[in-house]
Design a protein around this motif. Structure first.
Motif, PDB file in Angstrom:
ATOM      1  N   ASP A 364       2.253   4.928  -5.218  1.00  0.00           N
ATOM      2  CA  ASP A 364       2.745   4.490  -3.902  1.00  0.00           C
ATOM      3  C   ASP A 364       4.233   4.798  -3.765  1.00  0.00           C
ATOM      4  OD1 ASP A 364       0.249   3.363  -3.138  1.00  0.00           O
ATOM      5  OD2 ASP A 364       0.701   1.562  -4.297  1.00  0.00           O
ATOM      6  N   ILE A 365       4.971   4.581  -4.844  1.00  0.00           N
ATOM      7  CA  ILE A 365       6.415   4.870  -4.836  1.00  0.00           C
ATOM      8  C   ILE A 365       6.650   6.363  -4.621  1.00  0.00           C
ATOM      9  CG2 ILE A 365       8.569   4.662  -6.110  1.00  0.00           C
ATOM     10  CD1 ILE A 365       7.271   1.980  -5.413  1.00  0.00           C
ATOM     11  N   ALA A 366       5.859   7.180  -5.324  1.00  0.00           N
ATOM     12  CA  ALA A 366       6.015   8.634  -5.184  1.00  0.00           C
ATOM     13  C   ALA A 366       5.701   9.086  -3.772  1.00  0.00           C
ATOM     14  CB  ALA A 366       5.098   9.347  -6.189  1.00  0.00           C
ATOM     15  N   LEU A 367       4.638   8.550  -3.185  1.00  0.00           N
ATOM     16  CA  LEU A 367       4.270   8.907  -1.820  1.00  0.00           C
ATOM     17  C   LEU A 367       5.340   8.463  -0.828  1.00  0.00           C
ATOM     18  CD1 LEU A 367       2.289  10.008   0.270  1.00  0.00           C
ATOM     19  CD2 LEU A 367       1.087   7.802   0.199  1.00  0.00           C
ATOM     20  N   ALA A 368       5.884   7.273  -1.044  1.00  0.00           N
ATOM     21  CA  ALA A 368       6.926   6.751  -0.147  1.00  0.00           C
ATOM     22  C   ALA A 368       8.174   7.629  -0.196  1.00  0.00           C
ATOM     23  CB  ALA A 368       7.264   5.316  -0.529  1.00  0.00           C
ATOM     24  N   LYS A 369       8.541   8.057  -1.408  1.00  0.00           N
ATOM     25  CA  LYS A 369       9.729   8.907  -1.552  1.00  0.00           C
ATOM     26  C   LYS A 369       9.506  10.257  -0.875  1.00  0.00           C
ATOM     27  CE  LYS A 369      12.910  10.871  -4.941  1.00  0.00           C
ATOM     28  NZ  LYS A 369      13.237  11.042  -6.367  1.00  0.00           N
ATOM     29  N   GLN A 370       8.305  10.796  -1.053  1.00  0.00           N
ATOM     30  CA  GLN A 370       7.996  12.115  -0.493  1.00  0.00           C
ATOM     31  C   GLN A 370       7.945  12.077   1.034  1.00  0.00           C
ATOM     32  OE1 GLN A 370       4.150  13.617  -1.596  1.00  0.00           O
ATOM     33  NE2 GLN A 370       4.619  15.712  -1.030  1.00  0.00           N
ATOM     34  N   SER A 371       7.406  11.004   1.586  1.00  0.00           N
ATOM     35  CA  SER A 371       7.194  10.921   3.032  1.00  0.00           C
ATOM     36  C   SER A 371       8.313  10.204   3.768  1.00  0.00           C
ATOM     37  CB  SER A 371       5.870  10.205   3.321  1.00  0.00           C
ATOM     38  OG  SER A 371       5.907   8.869   2.825  1.00  0.00           O
ATOM     39  N   GLY A 372       9.220   9.556   3.013  1.00  0.00           N
ATOM     40  CA  GLY A 372      10.282   8.784   3.651  1.00  0.00           C
ATOM     41  C   GLY A 372       9.810   7.459   4.206  1.00  0.00           C
ATOM     42  N   ALA A 373       8.708   6.943   3.677  1.00  0.00           N
ATOM     43  CA  ALA A 373       8.106   5.713   4.212  1.00  0.00           C
ATOM     44  C   ALA A 373       8.669   4.469   3.541  1.00  0.00           C
ATOM     45  CB  ALA A 373       6.585   5.752   4.025  1.00  0.00           C
ATOM     46  N   HIS A 374       8.681   3.368   4.293  1.00  0.00           N
ATOM     47  CA  HIS A 374       8.921   2.047   3.724  1.00  0.00           C
ATOM     48  C   HIS A 374       7.573   1.474   3.300  1.00  0.00           C
ATOM     49  CE1 HIS A 374      13.111   0.986   5.552  1.00  0.00           C
ATOM     50  NE2 HIS A 374      13.031   2.262   5.225  1.00  0.00           N
ATOM     51  N   ILE A 375       7.580   0.666   2.240  1.00  0.00           N
ATOM     52  CA  ILE A 375       6.346   0.035   1.772  1.00  0.00           C
ATOM     53  C   ILE A 375       6.327  -1.416   2.246  1.00  0.00           C
ATOM     54  CG2 ILE A 375       4.982  -0.661  -0.226  1.00  0.00           C
ATOM     55  CD1 ILE A 375       6.142   1.677  -1.751  1.00  0.00           C
ATOM     56  N   PHE A 376       5.252  -1.806   2.920  1.00  0.00           N
ATOM     57  CA  PHE A 376       5.062  -3.186   3.355  1.00  0.00           C
ATOM     58  C   PHE A 376       3.964  -3.818   2.490  1.00  0.00           C
ATOM     59  CE2 PHE A 376       7.167  -1.297   6.926  1.00  0.00           C
ATOM     60  CZ  PHE A 376       7.998  -2.313   7.388  1.00  0.00           C
ATOM     61  N   SER A 377       4.354  -4.856   1.761  1.00  0.00           N
ATOM     62  CA  SER A 377       3.451  -5.518   0.819  1.00  0.00           C
ATOM     63  C   SER A 377       3.177  -6.933   1.307  1.00  0.00           C
ATOM     64  CB  SER A 377       4.103  -5.542  -0.573  1.00  0.00           C
ATOM     65  OG  SER A 377       3.482  -6.474  -1.419  1.00  0.00           O
ATOM     66  N   PHE A 378       1.890  -7.289   1.443  1.00  0.00           N
ATOM     67  CA  PHE A 378       1.539  -8.615   1.965  1.00  0.00           C
ATOM     68  C   PHE A 378       0.639  -9.364   0.990  1.00  0.00           C
ATOM     69  CE2 PHE A 378      -0.886 -11.633   4.535  1.00  0.00           C
ATOM     70  CZ  PHE A 378       0.153 -12.273   5.192  1.00  0.00           C
ATOM     71  N   GLY A 379       1.064 -10.587   0.663  1.00  0.00           N
ATOM     72  CA  GLY A 379       0.262 -11.441  -0.224  1.00  0.00           C
ATOM     73  C   GLY A 379       0.261 -10.996  -1.669  1.00  0.00           C
ATOM     74  N   LEU A 380       1.266 -10.202  -2.076  1.00  0.00           N
ATOM     75  CA  LEU A 380       1.253  -9.614  -3.416  1.00  0.00           C
ATOM     76  C   LEU A 380       2.498  -9.945  -4.239  1.00  0.00           C
ATOM     77  CD1 LEU A 380      -0.018  -6.057  -2.406  1.00  0.00           C
ATOM     78  CD2 LEU A 380      -1.380  -7.846  -3.505  1.00  0.00           C
ATOM     79  N   LYS A 381       3.299 -10.909  -3.777  1.00  0.00           N
ATOM     80  CA  LYS A 381       4.555 -11.185  -4.473  1.00  0.00           C
ATOM     81  C   LYS A 381       4.344 -11.494  -5.950  1.00  0.00           C
ATOM     82  CE  LYS A 381       7.743 -12.654  -0.841  1.00  0.00           C
ATOM     83  NZ  LYS A 381       8.598 -13.756  -0.344  1.00  0.00           N
ATOM     84  N   SER A 382       3.284 -12.236  -6.251  1.00  0.00           N
ATOM     85  CA  SER A 382       3.036 -12.616  -7.646  1.00  0.00           C
ATOM     86  C   SER A 382       2.317 -11.527  -8.425  1.00  0.00           C
ATOM     87  CB  SER A 382       2.209 -13.911  -7.691  1.00  0.00           C
ATOM     88  OG  SER A 382       0.955 -13.719  -7.056  1.00  0.00           O
ATOM     89  N   LEU A 383       1.828 -10.479  -7.737  1.00  0.00           N
ATOM     90  CA  LEU A 383       1.052  -9.436  -8.404  1.00  0.00           C
ATOM     91  C   LEU A 383       1.843  -8.158  -8.653  1.00  0.00           C
ATOM     92  CD1 LEU A 383      -2.333  -9.767  -6.444  1.00  0.00           C
ATOM     93  CD2 LEU A 383      -1.750 -10.763  -8.659  1.00  0.00           C
TER      94      LEU A 383
END
Length: 537
Positions: A364-383
């Motif tokens: 996901d990090i690699a895809l975000a860097k390549q595409s310039g995207a922000h990552i939105f994470s929901f309900g996963l703070k503990s995971l």
């Protein structure tokens, strides 16, 4: 739990045992926030009786109307016997609430939606527009008042509808939500609608199959068998089923595979049919004359096929990656982020370049860097793994982690604002009131000096603390009387007789402005800076 930030954000289920009976009533608690529309729809389709909860102090809200529309669509398609509606009016004991008045208001609001309560039906010969008259119960979440009456009403409704199920038949149900849990794999929360299911049964939902390894109830206790209307937790799916999809038990894994292949073929056939219609439309488009016309059509088709952007387009594309803890919440978050783009005054395209269930991964990090995207994470703070988040920071990838939907949406607006053109924003640093006006004659010409008392903040002569150039405006009777724009600046600023770079609140000073001098006693002076900032519009 099922709540974060004081609001329900997932579909949850619980059962209430009936007094002196072996039976129980199963309740599905669906989220009320506007973002979880698809979840509420799934819950509606899984229910026999909809309990419409309406607060006495709020009345019929937009989400209430949404549920009513689901109910009316089912009644219209399948008839009034397919599903029933019961209204529960809550917060009846809230201070300042007149329960009789609130009930009457809610009844009239329901009538506007084509729904008539039994109380209103008793006084008229008119037939309700949708379904039979519905029961309305007053209940209190604080004291439990009226809950027994509500349960009795639901039991009576089930008897009228003659709700029965064959417990010996192969199990059928609906997937309420699904997620991937560490150490457990795919976990699906389901409602058994017909027959029964037990450990070892082969299940199919959509294009997903598996063998039930573990079956649990809502209290996470292992079950031998899931019975009709019982909420169950199924472990054993090989892939993630979709929330709202039907679930069935089949005799063997071979039958499951054949069923999935048949569904895949049907989907492929439907896709080919759609493609054929599109080709036919394209053929019709080429029935034109002239090279220019054909070139324009070819260009348009290429842009559509290969997503080539029009260089003159004002559309702003915002790439995002969405990760969530379950399938239902993933769909809700994705839909909500798309809607944030739609409410903008600008032409925003929120483009989910990646979505998934479970913790953020290095891919996901690699895809975000390549595409310039922000990552939105929901309900996963503990995971989410600390090392993965550290990798994101080192790669310059922004991760927005939230457990409350409205916090995520507020954050999304701030994030999307960075893609929008900057706009000028005024920041007022100080205010002062003119106490007197003085005429000062110098060698060149006369100058008007305003004698001021600084009432708020600080007045600056040239630059504020941040280094930005300051400007001034003069306000009289609430209206700006000095020229618009950035033309009015400080020509002189004196404290007593000495030149000053700044004057703070509580001090007196003399101010001369370049570009304006028509002062009067009582005018308000504002010292401000203008900065270009990104804001969501």
């Amino acid at each position: 739990g099922t709540e974060a930030g004081g609001i329900t954000q997932v579909i949850s289920a619980f059962q209430v045992a009936l007094e002196n009976q072996e039976n129980s009533v199963t309740f599905l608690d669906t989220p009320g926030h506007a973002a979880f529309r698809s979840m509420r729809e799934s819950g509606t389709h899984a229910a026999d009786v909809i309990v419409l909860v309406v607060a006495a102090d709020d009345g019929v809200s937009q989400q209430t109307i949404e549920i009513l529309n689901f109910y009316k669509s089912i009644v219209k398609e399948a008839g009034g016997s397919a599903i029933s509606l019961v209204v529960a009016m809550t917060k009846i004991d809230k201070p300042g609430i007149d329960a009789d008045e609130a009930e009457q208001q809610i009844e009239y609001q329901l009538l506007e939606q084509g729904i008539m309560t039994e109380n209103m039906a008793a006084g008229t010969s008119d037939e309700p527009e949708y379904g039979p008259p519905v029961q309305l119960f007053r209940v209190s979440g604080m004291t439990g008042e009226g809950l027994d009456d509500l349960i009795e009403g639901l039991v009576l409704q089930s008897e009228i509808m003659d709700l029965r199920a064959d417990e010996k038949a192969r199990g059928e149900g609906i997937v309420m939500d699904a997620r991937i849990e560490k150490g457990l794999g795919v976990v699906a929360d389901c409602i058994v609608r017909w027959g029964s299911m037990s450990r070892g049964d082969v299940v199919v939902s959509g294009l997903n199959t598996g063998k039930i390894k573990v079956l649990k109830d809502v209290n996470d206790k292992t079950l031998k068998m899931g019975m009709p209307s019982q909420p169950v937790r199924v472990l054993g799916f090989e892939s993630l089923p979709k929330a709202g999809d039907p679930l069935i038990c089949v005799a063997s894994e071979d039958i499951a595979e054949k069923l999935i292949r048949r569904r895949e073929n049907l989907m492929m056939t439907a896709g080919e049919s759609t493609s054929a219609r599109q080709d036919s439309e394209n053929d019709a488009e080429f029935q034109v004359t002239g090279t220019a016309s054909k070139t324009a059509i070819m260009t348009g088709m290429a842009e559509k096929k290969y997503d080539i952007e029009d260089t003159d387009s004002q559309q702003i594309r915002i790439p995002v990656i969405i990760k969530a803890d379950a399938d239902g919440t993933l769909a809700a978050v994705q839909e909500s982020l798309m809607e944030v783009g739609e409410i903008s005054k600008l032409d925003l395209l929120v483009d989910p370049v990646g979505t998934g269930i479970g913790a953020i991964l290095n891919t996901d990090i690699a895809l975000a860097k390549q595409s310039g995207a922000h990552i939105f994470s929901f309900g996963l703070k503990s995971l989410n793994d600390r090392n993965t988040l550290a990798l994101a920071a080192s790669e310059g990838v922004t991760v927005h982690s939230h457990d409350v939907i409205y916090s995520l949406l507020d954050d999304a607006k701030d994030s999307f604002a960075q893609y929008m053109p900057p706009t000028p924003v005024d920041t007022v640093h100080g205010k002062a009131t003119i106490q007197a006006v003085f005429d000062i004659n110098n060698k060149k010409d006369a100058e008007k000096i305003a004698g001021l008392n600084v009432t708020e903040g600080t007045l600056y002569k040239q630059k504020a603390d941040g280094g930005s150039k300051v400007h001034y405006r003069v306000i009289r009777d609430g209206n700006r009387i000095s020229p618009e724009g950035e033309t009015v600046t400080a020509a002189s600023l004196k404290k007593v007789k000495d030149d000053a770079d700044s004057v703070r609140r509580g001090d007196e000073c003399g101010l001369g402005l370049s570009g304006f001098g028509d002062f009067e006693k009582g005018d308000i002076i504002e010292c401000y800076t203008i900065e270009m900032k990104h804001s969501f519009v």
